[in-house]
Design an enzyme around this catalytic site. Structure first.
Site, PDB file in Angstrom:
ATOM      1  N   ASP A  97      15.728   2.893  45.537  1.00  0.00           N
ATOM      2  CA  ASP A  97      16.258   2.063  44.470  1.00  0.00           C
ATOM      3  C   ASP A  97      15.109   1.452  43.679  1.00  0.00           C
ATOM      4  O   ASP A  97      14.388   0.599  44.192  1.00  0.00           O
ATOM      5  CB  ASP A  97      17.116   0.965  45.121  1.00  0.00           C
ATOM      6  CG  ASP A  97      17.719   0.022  44.113  1.00  0.00           C
ATOM      7  OD1 ASP A  97      17.737   0.362  42.913  1.00  0.00           O
ATOM      8  OD2 ASP A  97      18.174  -1.061  44.516  1.00  0.00           O
ATOM      9  N   ASP A 313      17.054   2.249  36.271  1.00  0.00           N
ATOM     10  CA  ASP A 313      17.430   1.901  37.648  1.00  0.00           C
ATOM     11  C   ASP A 313      18.014   3.085  38.413  1.00  0.00           C
ATOM     12  O   ASP A 313      19.184   3.432  38.238  1.00  0.00           O
ATOM     13  CB  ASP A 313      18.442   0.754  37.611  1.00  0.00           C
ATOM     14  CG  ASP A 313      18.868   0.340  39.010  1.00  0.00           C
ATOM     15  OD1 ASP A 313      18.170   0.685  39.971  1.00  0.00           O
ATOM     16  OD2 ASP A 313      19.907  -0.331  39.133  1.00  0.00           O
TER      17      ASP A 313
END
Ligand SMILES: *[C@@H]1O[C@H](CO)[C@@H](O)[C@H](O)[C@H]1NC(C)=O
Ligand SMILES: *[C@@H]1O[C@H](CO)[C@@H](O)[C@H](O)[C@H]1NC(C)=O
Ligand SMILES: *[C@@H]1O[C@H](CO)[C@@H](O)[C@H](O)[C@H]1NC(C)=O
Ligand SMILES: *[C@@H]1O[C@H](CO)[C@@H](O)[C@H](O)[C@H]1NC(C)=O
Ligand SMILES: *[C@@H]1O[C@H](CO)[C@@H](O)[C@H](O)[C@H]1NC(C)=O
Ligand SMILES: *[C@@H]1O[C@H](CO)[C@@H](O)[C@H](O)[C@H]1NC(C)=O
Ligand SMILES: *[C@@H]1O[C@H](CO)[C@@H](O)[C@H](O)[C@H]1NC(C)=O
Ligand SMILES: *[C@@H]1O[C@H](CO)[C@@H](O)[C@H](O)[C@H]1NC(C)=O
Ligand SMILES: *[C@@H]1O[C@H](CO)[C@@H](O)[C@H](O)[C@H]1NC(C)=O
Length: 483
Positions: A97, A313
């Protein structure tokens, strides 16, 4: 399936020192300076000499992080990596992430953590007392002071350093920080790696809230690749182990892909500067092109929202745009097929029946960024299949909560099938369309030698327990006999 299309991006990372009382139950194991063996000499990692830094760079060209998973929302919608932690080392599967800053692994103390997750995998809980090299981080450590800046009014000797990570989908992980040896694959030659290790501070997850519907997406933890000092890449690079640069190429078609830390020299990418003073990877978007035409947008639309610029992201599956961009974008896309019967699913997804090839029937969408960097998104990327329908992956960020309203969040929907390069030394990010099943080249800074790093696709069943495997075998035999 649809409600699993959750996005996880970090809203805040706060270390609740006022909850220090909770920390009392973890007290007793705090160690202030930890010593590790390295190259036959004992030394504290925080005081590595310049000589050691050079020595490490000489032997370490980069890190090859084996990944699996698929960003396609109709598949599972997350990418994960395998890392080894502790002495003796055990393997953990973690979500990668770029939108959060710490690594955490669920720990044995966690009662509410799922025991089985993604595809029935048995989850591995980290047990600090099982690892010879594990130590608890006390709140007076520099790391803890930095992460809790401003809130660390009460730190008593030997108290644990606590963390709480809250994600945009309402899930969270909380616990305390530990330090342990992390094993990774160091690039040592063309498509070759050698095991290497470094000491990393990460969260030991003692409590968690997971969406019940998504618990079968659960993994052992999260590996934050954010740019703050607390992320694993920042920690490894501050001890001279890696260059502060990494790249991912997420294969949206076959799953898996490439994830590497180091100086990527091939492919070459055009870059755009990171917006300064933002916690995460934000870049300036300047225009949106649909087919050959541009949306008629004023420049201030790209600066809406609390967080300035578009947020890159990998932990988010879809792509979110402010309503003022989303509405005209959808209008333009749908104008290519004016006779579609649209259906709204879950109040959120615009879907329609469509069986022809989408790539000729719908326009390419090209996002433009500062420095003329382009991000081209093909119809087969922004339209995903659901049952017999196609659904539009672009989302309206107006439906998000809090300070994410009006935000631009670009997730795997647009990042897949591109080599995305994060250069934290020059504070830039760049990308280029790329075959994520192929190879990239990483350069060893000191020797100048260049090595190939290839794609991985971690097998989904890689950690099926032997019991479960036996059960499945029996089940298939039974089915065979019944036929
Ligand atoms: C870490 O690496 C060093 C040097 O290569 C090695 O001697 C040591 O055994 C490794 N530690 C672990 C826990 O694997
Ligand atoms: C802190 O922990 C260390 C190591 O466990 C111990 O030796 C020391 O006595 C502790 N100090 C206090 C004030 O509890
Ligand atoms: C991160 O670490 C570097 C070097 O260790 C330091 O100069 C910098 O101030 C730190 N950044 C933050 C935000 O604390
Ligand atoms: C991004 O856009 C803002 C507003 O137009 C501008 O102030 C800034 O200099 C631009 N570039 C970066 C790297 O932030
Ligand atoms: C673009 O939008 C502005 C108002 O937002 C309008 O005045 C202008 O005519 C539009 N241009 C085109 C080419 O549609
Ligand atoms: C989208 O881009 C591809 C590659 O540049 C091109 O071949 C294709 O014709 C474009 N699609 C449309 C509908 O223009
Ligand atoms: C988004 O920004 C526009 C323009 O500033 C504003 O009118 C709108 O209310 C905002 N939307 C949300 C959901 O906050
Ligand atoms: C980073 O910036 C330095 C100095 O401006 C430059 O020499 C170097 O080529 C840049 N690195 C990359 C990968 O662009
Ligand atoms: C991508 O690279 C792999 C490995 O080199 C190759 O087998 C495959 O054909 C390539 N795919 C495309 C679409 O070029």
């Amino acid at each position: 399936m649809m409600n699993k299309m959750i996005s996880r991006w970090l809203l805040i990372s706060i270390n609740i020192m006022v909850l220090m009382e909770i920390g009392n139950c973890f007290e007793g194991g705090g160690v202030i300076s930890v010593k590790y063996k390295f190259g036959g000499m004992e030394r504290s990692l925080s005081s590595l000499s310049a000589h050691d830094t050079i020595r490490h760079l000489q032997i370490q060209a980069g890190v090859d992080l084996p990944i699996g998973g698929s960003g396609r929302p109709d598949a599972v919608g997350l990418y994960y990596a395998k890392i080894g932690i502790g002495t003796p080392s055990k393997e953990y599967i973690v979500q990668v992430d770029t939108g959060s800053d710490i690594m955490w692994i669920n720990c044995v103390q966690c009662r509410d953590c799922p025991r089985r997750g993604y595809h029935g995998l048995e989850l591995t809980l980290y047990d600090p007392s099982d690892s010879l090299t594990s130590s608890r981080i006390s709140c007076d450590r520099e790391f803890c002071k930095e992460i809790t800046r401003g809130t660390s009014s009460t730190c008593r000797t030997n108290q644990s350093c606590l963390y709480t990570e809250i994600y945009g989908d309402g899930t969270y992980s909380m616990g305390y920080f530990v330090e342990d040896v992390v094993q990774y694959d160091r690039v040592s030659g063309d498509l070759q790696t050698k095991s290497a290790n470094g000491s990393v501070i990460f969260g030991c997850g003692a409590g968690q809230f997971e969406d019940v519907d998504s618990s079968d997406d659960a993994l052992d933890g999260m590996l934050g690749f954010g740019k703050s000092n607390s992320s694993m890449i920042s920690q490894l690079s501050s001890s001279g182990r890696v260059k502060k640069m990494f790249a991912h190429c997420l294969d949206g078609v076959n799953g898996g892909g490439i994830f590497a830390i180091g100086h990527v020299v091939q492919p070459k990418v055009n870059t755009t500067p990171l917006v300064p003073n933002q916690l995460h990877y934000h870049v300036n978007m300047t225009a949106v092109q649909v087919g050959v035409g541009f949306l008629n947008l004023t420049t201030d639309i790209f600066m809406l929202g609390d967080k300035k610029g578009a947020f890159i992201d990998s932990g988010t599956t879809l792509a979110y745009l402010p309503e003022l961009i989303y509405e005209p974008l959808l209008e333009q896309i749908l104008s290519w097929q004016p006779h579609l019967k649209l259906r709204k699913l879950h109040d959120q997804y615009t879907c329609f029946d469509f069986s022809d090839s989408v790539d000729e029937a719908f326009p390419n969408v090209t996002l433009h960024f500062q420095n003329s960097l382009l991000l081209k998104v093909y119809p087969h990327e922004y339209l995903f299949s659901f049952e017999d329908m196609k659904c539009i992956g672009w989302q309206n960020s107006g439906m998000l909560t809090g300070d994410n309203k009006n935000a631009t969040i670009l997730g795997d929907l647009v990042l897949s099938s591109k080599l995305v390069l994060y250069d934290l030394e020059n504070q830039t990010i760049g990308w280029t369309e790329y075959n994520c099943s192929s190879y990239i080249k990483i350069k060893d800074e000191l020797t100048g030698s260049v090595h190939l790093v290839g794609a991985h696709s971690l097998s989904r069943g890689c950690r099926l327990s032997s019991k479960l495997y036996l059960f499945l075998l029996l089940l298939s035999l039974l089915q065979f006999c019944l036929q």
